[in-house]
Design a protein around this motif. Structure first.
Motif, PDB file in Angstrom:
ATOM      1  N   GLN A 184       0.813  -1.215   0.000  1.00 45.57           N
ATOM      2  CA  GLN A 184       0.000   0.000   0.000  1.00 45.57           C
ATOM      3  C   GLN A 184       0.847   1.265   0.000  1.00 45.57           C
ATOM      4  OE1 GLN A 184      -2.763   0.766   3.272  1.00 45.57           O
ATOM      5  NE2 GLN A 184      -4.413   0.580   1.789  1.00 45.57           N
ATOM      6  N   SER A 185       1.950   1.245   0.735  1.00 44.45           N
ATOM      7  CA  SER A 185       2.758   2.464   0.778  1.00 44.45           C
ATOM      8  C   SER A 185       3.301   2.780  -0.606  1.00 44.45           C
ATOM      9  CB  SER A 185       3.896   2.314   1.792  1.00 44.45           C
ATOM     10  OG  SER A 185       4.680   1.194   1.464  1.00 44.45           O
ATOM     11  N   ASP A 186       3.676   1.744  -1.352  1.00 46.66           N
ATOM     12  CA  ASP A 186       4.167   1.974  -2.711  1.00 46.66           C
ATOM     13  C   ASP A 186       3.047   2.439  -3.627  1.00 46.66           C
ATOM     14  OD1 ASP A 186       6.875   1.558  -2.573  1.00 46.66           O
ATOM     15  OD2 ASP A 186       6.682  -0.604  -2.743  1.00 46.66           O
ATOM     16  N   ARG A 187       1.836   1.970  -3.361  1.00 54.91           N
ATOM     17  CA  ARG A 187       0.730   2.384  -4.206  1.00 54.91           C
ATOM     18  C   ARG A 187       0.348   3.837  -3.918  1.00 54.91           C
ATOM     19  NH1 ARG A 187      -4.715   2.636  -5.132  1.00 54.91           N
ATOM     20  NH2 ARG A 187      -5.344   1.697  -7.092  1.00 54.91           N
ATOM     21  N   ASP A 188       0.362   4.198  -2.634  1.00 56.08           N
ATOM     22  CA  ASP A 188      -0.056   5.543  -2.255  1.00 56.08           C
ATOM     23  C   ASP A 188       0.829   6.623  -2.857  1.00 56.08           C
ATOM     24  OD1 ASP A 188      -2.110   4.508  -0.857  1.00 56.08           O
ATOM     25  OD2 ASP A 188      -1.230   4.758   1.129  1.00 56.08           O
ATOM     26  N   ASP A 189       2.123   6.360  -2.959  1.00 56.60           N
ATOM     27  CA  ASP A 189       2.988   7.416  -3.488  1.00 56.60           C
ATOM     28  C   ASP A 189       3.309   7.207  -4.971  1.00 56.60           C
ATOM     29  OD1 ASP A 189       4.928   5.469  -3.574  1.00 56.60           O
ATOM     30  OD2 ASP A 189       5.924   6.113  -1.754  1.00 56.60           O
ATOM     31  N   GLY A 190       2.645   6.269  -5.597  1.00 57.28           N
ATOM     32  CA  GLY A 190       2.808   6.106  -7.037  1.00 57.28           C
ATOM     33  C   GLY A 190       3.970   5.216  -7.438  1.00 57.28           C
ATOM     34  N   ALA A 191       4.733   4.724  -6.453  1.00 53.78           N
ATOM     35  CA  ALA A 191       5.914   3.934  -6.801  1.00 53.78           C
ATOM     36  C   ALA A 191       5.548   2.553  -7.356  1.00 53.78           C
ATOM     37  CB  ALA A 191       6.827   3.787  -5.583  1.00 53.78           C
ATOM     38  N   LEU A 192       4.365   2.056  -6.973  1.00 52.88           N
ATOM     39  CA  LEU A 192       3.995   0.700  -7.403  1.00 52.88           C
ATOM     40  C   LEU A 192       3.949   0.598  -8.928  1.00 52.88           C
ATOM     41  CD1 LEU A 192       3.175  -2.126  -6.610  1.00 52.88           C
ATOM     42  CD2 LEU A 192       0.826  -1.356  -6.377  1.00 52.88           C
TER      43      LEU A 192
END
Lengths: 226, 239
Positions: A76-84
């Motif tokens: 989720q943290s990667d998704r929230d900041d667009g890194a995913l």
């Protein structure tokens, strides 16, 4: 690490670094583990035999919950900041990305638990052989929890409050890990129960979850984030 | 730097969730082209960029991306840069650590700038050792754009690239895009703000409404007129 290091190692190194920074998840899990282990003896009372008997189970349950705490935000943290999205822009398959995330999580959150186990076991009046067996079972069994948690984290990646859902999905599947982990530890100090069969089964569960978890998490990410 | 870059969309249809957004989009882009995707909110600009990046599958149609010297088996995702609404920066890491990670993850490749040089080009060289969390929105965007320079790739897919940028930074960004095009790269940018690019082509998604598979062949002719600017990059494909 050189610049030629592959994406896999780069991602593991980044996640480890993030988990050790302020606000990272590594310390949270260890502190939770510590809190449970130190309070249980006060709750159970001064019966050392009882404590030694339930000690392995307490340690395993604490390890299970401590692992779950940090796993919710695995993707989720990667998704929230667009890194995913950006992390998926490689020629490597999605499963190698999942494995890198899980390996980093295990190194940052579960390995410290395993390393702390011999010390914390003393608080639960475990005998040396039980401590060795417990540490070995946690070392072999916690990867199963991490891979299992990856599936839950991937399923809940788009949800704001996914932790509860994740726990509900994951806990039933974590029961075999718990059973074989505690059984092996108990067998190590109880004659004539053999240690190796439950320990081998624990290893088998870990290997199965590593495969199923990787494939499942990759599929969930593809569905959720496709 | 890149030769023979070709991005071909053939009768592409894009669906987000259950909702069809784009249908019958056929475009042929080659190195040096820049396209501005325009259209009202919700017309599918971001979804199209994600499909182009290989993050989502098109509902119909095909996409092919070829670059000379790059194996045809290379997935499209490994040849494009995606600049989304979000900057993909980790606040707990410094700007240098963020960029160093992307260099290692993506691989630097030929023509790559070092992280300090890339930041200097975007006018935020002073931010190198600051944690990304303390940067302003515009500074974060510039760091995100620096990623395009430290790990060069032939196709840039940008979503509102100049949002949050001040006038000077937007001008710098324009120079970077022109430089990328002169090296044989392709730029596709979804934008509401006008981009001051040379020979910029505009692709209005509102003119590619979703349609059924049994649509009239005559509709394909309408595509060419939907594109403003020169048509040298467009091969009108009749369905």
């Amino acid at each position: 690490m050189s610049e030629q290091a592959g994406p896999f190692r780069a991602l593991v190194a980044r996640d480890l670094r993030l988990s050790l920074r302020v606000g990272g998840g590594a310390l949270t899990g260890v502190l939770f583990f510590l809190a449970v282990i130190t309070t249980v003896p006060f709750g159970v009372g001064p019966d050392l035999n009882l404590l030694a008997r339930i000690g392995p189970a307490i340690m395993w349950i604490a390890a299970l919950l401590a692992t779950l705490i940090g796993l919710e935000r695995l993707f989720q943290s990667d998704r929230d900041d667009g890194a995913l999205d950006l992390l998926r822009l490689t020629d490597a398959p999605l499963s190698s990305f999942i494995i890198a995330k899980v390996v980093a999580h295990w190194l940052g959150a579960s390995l410290p638990l395993v390393l702390a186990t011999p010390v914390l076991s003393l608080l639960l009046a475990l005998e040396p052989l039980a401590i060795a067996a417990l540490t070995a079972t946690l070392l072999v069994g916690t990867p199963a929890l991490s891979f299992l948690g990856a599936v839950g984290a991937a399923l809940a990646v788009t949800l704001r409050r996914g932790a509860l859902l994740m726990a509900v999905i994951i806990l039933p599947f974590s029961i075999p890990v718990l059973i074989f982990g505690v059984a092996a530890t108990r067998a190590a100090v109880t004659e004539p129960d053999p240690f190796w069969p439950p320990f081998a089964l624990l290893g088998a569960v870990s290997l199965i979850y590593a495969v199923v978890g990787t494939v499942g998490a990759a599929a969930a990410i593809r569905i959720n984030d496709g | 730097m890149w030769r023979g870059t070709h991005l071909t969309l053939n009768a592409l249809a894009v669906i987000r969730g259950e909702r069809p957004l784009i249908g019958g989009l056929s475009v042929d882009l080659s190195g040096g082209d820049a396209v501005a995707l325009v259209g009202p909110n919700g017309s599918g600009k971001t979804s199209l960029l994600r499909v182009l990046a290989g993050l989502a599958e098109p509902a119909a149609g095909t996409i092919s991306l070829q670059v000379d010297g790059v194996s045809a088996d290379t997935p499209r995702a490994a040849m494009v840069h995606l600049g989304g609404h979000l900057d993909g920066l980790k606040g707990a890491l410094t700007v240098a650590e963020n960029l160093a990670f992307w260099v290692r993850y993506f691989g630097a490749g030929p023509g790559a700038l070092s992280a300090p040089d890339a930041l200097e080009t975007l006018g935020i060289g002073h931010a190198l050792n600051l944690p990304a969390a303390v940067l302003s929105q515009g500074q974060k965007r510039r760091v995100a754009l620096a990623r395009l320079l430290v790990a060069p790739r032939p196709v840039w897919l940008l979503d509102e690239p100049t949002a949050a940028l001040d006038v000077a930074s937007a001008a710098r960004f324009t120079e970077l895009v022109e430089a990328h095009r002169s090296q044989g790269g392709i730029v596709v940018a979804a934008t509401h703000a006008p981009l001051a690019l040379q020979t910029l082509k505009t692709l209005d998604l509102a003119t590619y409404p979703p349609r059924g598979p049994d649509s009239e062949p005559g509709e394909a002719e309408g595509l060419a007129t939907a594109l403003s600017g020169d048509e040298y990059w467009l091969e009108g494909r009749s369905a």
